[in-house]
Design a protein around this motif. Sequence first.
Motif: not given
Length: 105
Positions: A68-74, A79-81
């Motif tokens: 993954n190159t995108q920032p994780r969300t809280s 994130n799973i989607a």
Amino acid sequence: MNSCVVCIPVAFSKIGLPFNLANLERIKDIFDDFKLVAFYDHVPGENSLKTLEEFKEKNIIDTTIIKNTQPRTSQKVINIANARNGCLKEIKEKYSDYEYFIVMD
């Protein structure tokens, strides 16, 4: 041909991941062609990527690791989607002709 591709989102998985990979090793012989697409979402301080890379090196199952190159969300569900969508994109591009699709998350 009896073919299957498996999608596995990976984050916070250092304990469960080895068991999931062992389960895949058990079922792979059911299929003539069996692929694994793993979407790795980096979490500081956990080593799931190392586990995936070691599994890939054993060459038991043809494995693709997407980082993954995108920032994780809280939000865990987002994130799973995102991980599932990353796997699906790879599967649509390379394995759309496979008969079976399994999601492990």
